[in-house]
Design a protein around this motif. Structure first.
Motif, PDB file in Angstrom:
ATOM      1  N   ALA A 251       0.779  -1.142   0.211  1.00  0.00           N
ATOM      2  CA  ALA A 251      -0.016   0.010  -0.157  1.00  0.00           C
ATOM      3  C   ALA A 251       0.824   1.229   0.076  1.00  0.00           C
ATOM      4  O   ALA A 251       1.325   1.535   1.147  1.00  0.00           O
ATOM      5  CB  ALA A 251      -1.013  -0.022   1.140  1.00  0.00           C
ATOM      6  N   GLY A 252       0.790   1.845  -1.245  1.00  0.00           N
ATOM      7  CA  GLY A 252       1.420   3.433  -1.097  1.00  0.00           C
ATOM      8  C   GLY A 252       0.594   4.303  -0.898  1.00  0.00           C
ATOM      9  O   GLY A 252      -0.191   4.662  -1.739  1.00  0.00           O
ATOM     10  N   ALA A 253       0.691   5.200  -0.061  1.00  0.00           N
ATOM     11  CA  ALA A 253      -0.032   6.205   0.398  1.00  0.00           C
ATOM     12  C   ALA A 253      -1.413   5.771   0.683  1.00  0.00           C
ATOM     13  O   ALA A 253      -1.777   4.603   1.385  1.00  0.00           O
ATOM     14  CB  ALA A 253       0.037   7.489  -0.410  1.00  0.00           C
ATOM     15  N   GLY A 254      -2.559   6.298   0.219  1.00  0.00           N
ATOM     16  CA  GLY A 254      -3.890   5.983   0.394  1.00  0.00           C
ATOM     17  C   GLY A 254      -4.222   6.578   1.597  1.00  0.00           C
ATOM     18  O   GLY A 254      -3.947   7.237   2.438  1.00  0.00           O
ATOM     19  N   PHE A 255      -5.453   5.958   1.965  1.00  0.00           N
ATOM     20  CA  PHE A 255      -6.126   6.403   3.292  1.00  0.00           C
ATOM     21  C   PHE A 255      -6.595   5.036   3.909  1.00  0.00           C
ATOM     22  O   PHE A 255      -6.959   4.124   3.302  1.00  0.00           O
ATOM     23  CB  PHE A 255      -7.117   7.621   3.148  1.00  0.00           C
ATOM     24  CG  PHE A 255      -8.375   7.046   2.334  1.00  0.00           C
ATOM     25  CD1 PHE A 255      -9.517   6.336   2.826  1.00  0.00           C
ATOM     26  CD2 PHE A 255      -8.405   7.312   0.967  1.00  0.00           C
ATOM     27  CE1 PHE A 255     -10.500   5.977   1.895  1.00  0.00           C
ATOM     28  CE2 PHE A 255      -9.527   6.812   0.205  1.00  0.00           C
ATOM     29  CZ  PHE A 255     -10.402   6.127   0.664  1.00  0.00           C
ATOM     30  N   VAL A 256      -6.905   5.084   5.166  1.00  0.00           N
ATOM     31  CA  VAL A 256      -7.274   3.997   5.820  1.00  0.00           C
ATOM     32  C   VAL A 256      -8.379   4.167   6.899  1.00  0.00           C
ATOM     33  O   VAL A 256      -8.843   3.305   7.680  1.00  0.00           O
ATOM     34  CB  VAL A 256      -6.119   3.227   6.593  1.00  0.00           C
ATOM     35  CG1 VAL A 256      -4.902   2.858   5.676  1.00  0.00           C
ATOM     36  CG2 VAL A 256      -5.409   4.341   7.720  1.00  0.00           C
ATOM     37  N   ASP A 257      -8.873   5.517   6.840  1.00  0.00           N
ATOM     38  CA  ASP A 257      -9.921   5.611   7.823  1.00  0.00           C
ATOM     39  C   ASP A 257     -10.909   7.045   7.313  1.00  0.00           C
ATOM     40  O   ASP A 257     -10.287   7.600   6.397  1.00  0.00           O
ATOM     41  CB  ASP A 257      -9.458   5.864   9.367  1.00  0.00           C
ATOM     42  CG  ASP A 257      -9.197   7.339   9.751  1.00  0.00           C
ATOM     43  OD1 ASP A 257      -8.199   7.865   8.571  1.00  0.00           O
ATOM     44  OD2 ASP A 257      -9.579   7.804  10.633  1.00  0.00           O
ATOM     45  N   THR A 260      -9.920  10.658  10.620  1.00  0.00           N
ATOM     46  CA  THR A 260      -8.682  11.258  10.589  1.00  0.00           C
ATOM     47  C   THR A 260      -8.412  12.000   9.228  1.00  0.00           C
ATOM     48  O   THR A 260      -7.810  13.117   9.003  1.00  0.00           O
ATOM     49  CB  THR A 260      -7.587  10.253  10.941  1.00  0.00           C
ATOM     50  OG1 THR A 260      -7.781   9.819  12.375  1.00  0.00           O
ATOM     51  CG2 THR A 260      -6.326  10.875  10.898  1.00  0.00           C
ATOM     52  N   TYR A 261      -8.550  10.938   8.170  1.00  0.00           N
ATOM     53  CA  TYR A 261      -8.366  11.481   6.906  1.00  0.00           C
ATOM     54  C   TYR A 261      -9.192  12.831   6.459  1.00  0.00           C
ATOM     55  O   TYR A 261      -8.487  13.628   5.946  1.00  0.00           O
ATOM     56  CB  TYR A 261      -8.680  10.532   5.909  1.00  0.00           C
ATOM     57  CG  TYR A 261      -8.437  10.550   4.355  1.00  0.00           C
ATOM     58  CD1 TYR A 261      -6.926  10.963   4.114  1.00  0.00           C
ATOM     59  CD2 TYR A 261      -9.285  10.772   3.395  1.00  0.00           C
ATOM     60  CE1 TYR A 261      -6.543  11.364   2.769  1.00  0.00           C
ATOM     61  CE2 TYR A 261      -8.764  10.957   2.072  1.00  0.00           C
ATOM     62  CZ  TYR A 261      -7.431  11.217   1.953  1.00  0.00           C
ATOM     63  OH  TYR A 261      -7.078  11.443   0.533  1.00  0.00           O
ATOM     64  N   GLN A 262     -10.303  12.778   6.839  1.00  0.00           N
ATOM     65  CA  GLN A 262     -11.200  13.916   6.494  1.00  0.00           C
ATOM     66  C   GLN A 262     -10.996  15.083   7.552  1.00  0.00           C
ATOM     67  O   GLN A 262     -11.798  16.197   7.453  1.00  0.00           O
ATOM     68  CB  GLN A 262     -12.559  13.594   6.067  1.00  0.00           C
ATOM     69  CG  GLN A 262     -12.675  12.809   4.871  1.00  0.00           C
ATOM     70  CD  GLN A 262     -12.434  13.723   3.685  1.00  0.00           C
ATOM     71  OE1 GLN A 262     -12.857  14.734   3.733  1.00  0.00           O
ATOM     72  NE2 GLN A 262     -11.761  13.150   2.583  1.00  0.00           N
ATOM     73  N   ALA A 306      -1.358   7.680   6.842  1.00  0.00           N
ATOM     74  CA  ALA A 306      -2.100   6.338   6.571  1.00  0.00           C
ATOM     75  C   ALA A 306      -1.139   5.377   6.875  1.00  0.00           C
ATOM     76  O   ALA A 306      -1.718   4.253   7.657  1.00  0.00           O
ATOM     77  CB  ALA A 306      -2.670   6.226   5.048  1.00  0.00           C
ATOM     78  N   SER A 307       0.092   5.217   6.585  1.00  0.00           N
ATOM     79  CA  SER A 307       0.947   4.290   6.634  1.00  0.00           C
ATOM     80  C   SER A 307       1.218   3.989   8.230  1.00  0.00           C
ATOM     81  O   SER A 307       1.352   2.949   8.697  1.00  0.00           O
ATOM     82  CB  SER A 307       2.307   4.488   6.052  1.00  0.00           C
ATOM     83  OG  SER A 307       1.951   4.296   4.614  1.00  0.00           O
ATOM     84  N   THR A 308       1.486   5.323   8.769  1.00  0.00           N
ATOM     85  CA  THR A 308       1.980   5.119  10.206  1.00  0.00           C
ATOM     86  C   THR A 308       0.782   4.718  11.265  1.00  0.00           C
ATOM     87  O   THR A 308       0.832   4.169  11.974  1.00  0.00           O
ATOM     88  CB  THR A 308       2.373   6.698  10.755  1.00  0.00           C
ATOM     89  OG1 THR A 308       1.449   7.705  10.281  1.00  0.00           O
ATOM     90  CG2 THR A 308       3.531   6.986   9.824  1.00  0.00           C
ATOM     91  N   MET A 309      -0.421   5.122  10.697  1.00  0.00           N
ATOM     92  CA  MET A 309      -1.556   4.645  11.563  1.00  0.00           C
ATOM     93  C   MET A 309      -1.728   3.159  11.532  1.00  0.00           C
ATOM     94  O   MET A 309      -1.913   2.607  12.495  1.00  0.00           O
ATOM     95  CB  MET A 309      -2.996   5.404  11.069  1.00  0.00           C
ATOM     96  CG  MET A 309      -2.981   6.931  11.308  1.00  0.00           C
ATOM     97  SD  MET A 309      -4.615   7.444  10.815  1.00  0.00           S
ATOM     98  CE  MET A 309      -5.996   6.465  11.511  1.00  0.00           C
ATOM     99  N   SER A 611     -16.302  14.032  -4.340  1.00  0.00           N
ATOM    100  CA  SER A 611     -15.542  14.263  -3.468  1.00  0.00           C
ATOM    101  C   SER A 611     -14.574  13.156  -2.936  1.00  0.00           C
ATOM    102  O   SER A 611     -14.422  12.391  -4.026  1.00  0.00           O
ATOM    103  CB  SER A 611     -16.404  14.487  -2.086  1.00  0.00           C
ATOM    104  OG  SER A 611     -15.662  14.971  -0.911  1.00  0.00           O
ATOM    105  N   SER A 612     -13.815  13.280  -2.052  1.00  0.00           N
ATOM    106  CA  SER A 612     -13.028  12.144  -1.698  1.00  0.00           C
ATOM    107  C   SER A 612     -13.655  10.760  -1.499  1.00  0.00           C
ATOM    108  O   SER A 612     -14.807  10.529  -1.010  1.00  0.00           O
ATOM    109  CB  SER A 612     -12.279  12.429  -0.246  1.00  0.00           C
ATOM    110  OG  SER A 612     -11.654  11.394   0.257  1.00  0.00           O
ATOM    111  N   ASN A 613     -12.911   9.568  -2.026  1.00  0.00           N
ATOM    112  CA  ASN A 613     -13.502   8.062  -2.097  1.00  0.00           C
ATOM    113  C   ASN A 613     -13.944   7.986  -0.639  1.00  0.00           C
ATOM    114  O   ASN A 613     -14.756   6.925  -0.304  1.00  0.00           O
ATOM    115  CB  ASN A 613     -12.581   7.268  -2.589  1.00  0.00           C
ATOM    116  CG  ASN A 613     -12.092   7.672  -4.145  1.00  0.00           C
ATOM    117  OD1 ASN A 613     -10.877   7.840  -4.385  1.00  0.00           O
ATOM    118  ND2 ASN A 613     -13.427   7.689  -4.758  1.00  0.00           N
ATOM    119  N   SER A 614     -13.296   8.573   0.444  1.00  0.00           N
ATOM    120  CA  SER A 614     -13.628   8.145   1.792  1.00  0.00           C
ATOM    121  C   SER A 614     -15.041   8.708   2.267  1.00  0.00           C
ATOM    122  O   SER A 614     -15.536   8.064   3.319  1.00  0.00           O
ATOM    123  CB  SER A 614     -12.423   8.985   2.915  1.00  0.00           C
ATOM    124  OG  SER A 614     -12.518  10.364   2.726  1.00  0.00           O
TER     125      SER A 614
END
Length: 661
Positions: A251-257, A260-262, A306-309, A611-614
């Motif tokens: 997983a390169g970058a991206g979002f995971v939640d 936090t992301y928004q 996202a990675s660190t989370m 908007s964002s996929n999240s």
């Protein structure tokens, strides 16, 4: 070892990332010139005529789909005015000519793209909506048709690109040479464009993989999943929700939640807050214990978070996720990190996953029965919906496996994993399978003790007589559109014309949004046209009221609501049907293995897709009442959700959800 990948892949990623940055602002429909549109329509009509003259039965659906993707591409770009770049009209005409070339080859009894070295566009017919969807496939230089070699497969997920459509995807991938030194087959997924591989976009990934596996000799134990940006979000999602499918995940970058992301500080309503667990990949970090995972983020990239989370969440379980950080980098790979990233996958692809029934010791978590399988185990039922269900196992003797569960009340087990299980203190023994056909054992928790069902009991359990939530029958409303569905409009006399008009508008909105954002045409039939085959094989999506829609009237008595000409009653509260609309999902009383949906398509809408996929998470849960108000033009409605919830594990209200915190 990976220098062969480095130069062209880095260049390709940089180009793709520039497109992602350019696409970050909203894009508006842009039409081609009248002259170009006329040419496109003329050439598409000619291609459709040529396709119709082919013997579809002779060539089969796969080769026909390989041709039909070119017509579909021209159709969608023209209807939605998606000529975002000056050369898109020219590309569309070129795509139509590529389609004619394939028609000529098929007519001559040939399909050279099936064995062509390098990347070519392919297609398949989706079971969801019977649409033709494209993907790209790259065959390596050393590919030999007819060889017994089992090939590793790399599944690559693209980043978000607001200028992407079928035409640009085909032109980007078609006729590219293979990577230097490539020793794998690569699948570049389209994913129904830009939805972070959610909903039908998620189904697309697995349908494309299935199509590739039916054409080529793929090693199931050596499938690599990776992506960057939106593709990284997709890799987090699909990698951690389906941990037993991949030899490694990247997983390169991206979002995971979502929160936090928004940067959201206010909690969503409970029915939305709890359903965020469906897609928030960070909640599934424990599953990295079952599959090797590597993540990357640029040092200056906001999405490094996202990675660190995920790394931190996994570490709480004692699970290691390999992490790379690009020194001084923004939202892109640096060459050295990309080389290490791909080397990680190469090594794990060489090793492969353990052969069936898989690794004995697992640690697995899920919040939804949609994602219920890990190695040799499938969770069948969860007492508490959208609460963590976990299964862990450890070898305690050569012939004994200790299994511990939480929030699990039924599961299935591959008996080859161990002759003896100690599950939450209950002892279960398995006889060695006598044939190559393995029958998984069904285990149920009753009064604190686990027991194994007999074959007859297991067959009865599979019929789900108690109407419990099960895999692909767990909701929410939006889940119904990940499997085959048909929309059914009422043709009778409505009890409430106002309610019927709102339902009709809701169907029109869903049809338009699905067409644009999920790249397929919704199948719509009248209630008088519904067949036994549809009831057996599709989720029924019913629009109207019990007066106008005969199917809705037929199932109404077995739905967990009451509806008369004067009122809609949900959880003891009455609503005026002239002012309120009911939406819900429930096991279809005419076929409890499928859903029935009432007056709803996807519960997120155009603003969310733009908007964002999240933001592509469920808004209405399993059941909702919305107050509708028609605007002055009569063409649009304002909706206010006055009730929404999810059903509990037995499809009853109240849900039993804990308050959001």
């Amino acid at each position: 070892m990976m220098n062969h990948y480095k130069i062209r892949s880095v260049r390709g990623l940089l180009i793709a990332l520039l497109l992602v940055v350019a696409a970050a602002s909203p894009l508006f429909a842009q039409s081609a010139s009248d002259e170009d549109l006329a040419k496109i329509r003329e050439q598409r009509a000619a291609l459709d005529k040529s396709i119709a003259e082919l013997d579809a039965q002779k060539f089969g659906p796969q080769l026909m789909a390989d041709v039909q993707i070119y017509s579909k591409a021209a159709d969608w770009i023209a209807r939605h005015s998606e000529f975002y770049r000056e050369n898109y009209a020219k590309q569309t005409l070129a795509v139509l000519e590529l389609g004619q070339q394939r028609v000529r080859e098929l007519a001559a009894g040939k399909s050279p793209w099936m064995t062509k070295i390098g990347t070519t566009a392919r297609g398949y017919v989706s079971r969801v909506d019977e649409s033709v969807q494209p993907y790209a496939l790259s065959l390596p230089q050393n590919y030999t048709p007819g060889s017994d070699k089992q090939w590793p497969l790399y599944v690559k997920l693209h980043g978000r690109n607001g200028r992407m459509n079928e035409v640009s995807f085909i032109k980007q991938h078609d006729n590219r040479p293979p990577e230097s030194g490539q020793d794998w087959i690569q699948l570049d997924v389209y994913g129904r464009t830009n939805n972070a591989y959610r909903w039908a976009g998620e189904t697309d990934v697995f349908e494309a993989i299935t199509d590739v596996k039916s054409r080529y000799n793929i090693d199931d134990n050596r499938i690599t999943l990776w992506g960057f940006s939106m593709g990284g979000a997709g890799a987090w999602h699909l990698g951690l929700h389906h941990p037993s499918l991949w030899s490694s995940v990247g997983a390169g970058a991206g979002f995971v939640d979502f929160y936090t992301y928004q940067k959201q500080t206010e909690l969503r309503p409970p029915h939305q807050h709890h359903l965020l667990h469906i897609y928030d990949a960070v909640d599934y970090a424990l599953n990295a214990d079952n599959v090797p995972v590597i993540t990357y983020g640029g040092e200056k990239d906001a999405q490094l978070l996202a990675s660190t989370m995920c790394v931190a969440a996994a570490k709480k379980y004692g699970v290691n996720i390999a992490q790379l950080i690009g020194p001084g980098m923004g939202h892109k790979f640096d060459p050295e990190s990309l080389e290490k990233f791909m080397e990680f996958h190469r090594l794990h692809s060489q090793t492969g996953r353990p052969a069936l029934p898989g690794q004995k010791e697992i640690r697995f978590i899920t919040y939804s029965l949609k994602y219920n399988r890990c190695e040799w185990l499938t969770i069948e039922e969860m007492p508490l919906v959208y609460q963590p269900a976990t299964v862990t196992s450890e070898v305690v003797a050569d012939d004994t496996l200790k299994v511990t569960t939480t929030n699990v009340s039924a599961l299935r087990v591959d008996p080859r994993i161990s002759p003896n299980l100690i599950i939450d203190g209950s002892s279960i023994s398995f006889e060695p399978p006598q044939t190559d056909e393995v029958v998984w054992a069904t285990l149920v928790l009753e009064e604190g003790q686990w027991r194994k069902l007999t074959a007859d009991q297991a067959a009865r359990f599979a019929e789900n007589p108690g109407l419990h939530k099960r895999h692909d029958l767990q909701g929410p409303i939006d889940d119904a559109f990940m499997e085959p569905f048909v929309c059914v409009r009422g043709t009778g006399k409505p009890w409430s014309q106002a309610n019927h008009d709102w339902a009709t508008w809701t169907l029109d909105r869903f049809s338009a949004e699905f067409d644009k954002w999920l790249r397929g045409k919704v199948l719509i039939v009248d209630d008088t046209q519904v067949t036994e085959e549809m009831i057996a094989n599709k989720n029924l999506v019913l629009f109207g009221d019990p007066g106008s829609n005969s199917l809705l009237a037929k199932v109404l008595a077995k739905l967990p609501v009451q509806w008369t000409e004067d009122k809609i009653t949900v959880e003891g509260v009455d609503y005026d049907p002239n002012l309120h609309g009911l939406s819900l999902v429930y096991p279809n009383p005419l076929n409890p293995r499928r859903y029935v949906v009432v007056n709803s398509g996807h519960t997120m809408h155009e603003k969310d897709f733009k908007s964002s996929n999240s933001w592509l998470f469920p808004r209405l849960g399993d059941v909702a009442v919305q107050k509708f108000t028609r605007d002055e033009t009569g063409d649009h409605y304002q909706e206010e959700t006055v009730f929404a919830d999810v059903f509990n594990s037995q499809w009853h209200l109240p849900s039993g959800l804990k308050p959001a915190n």
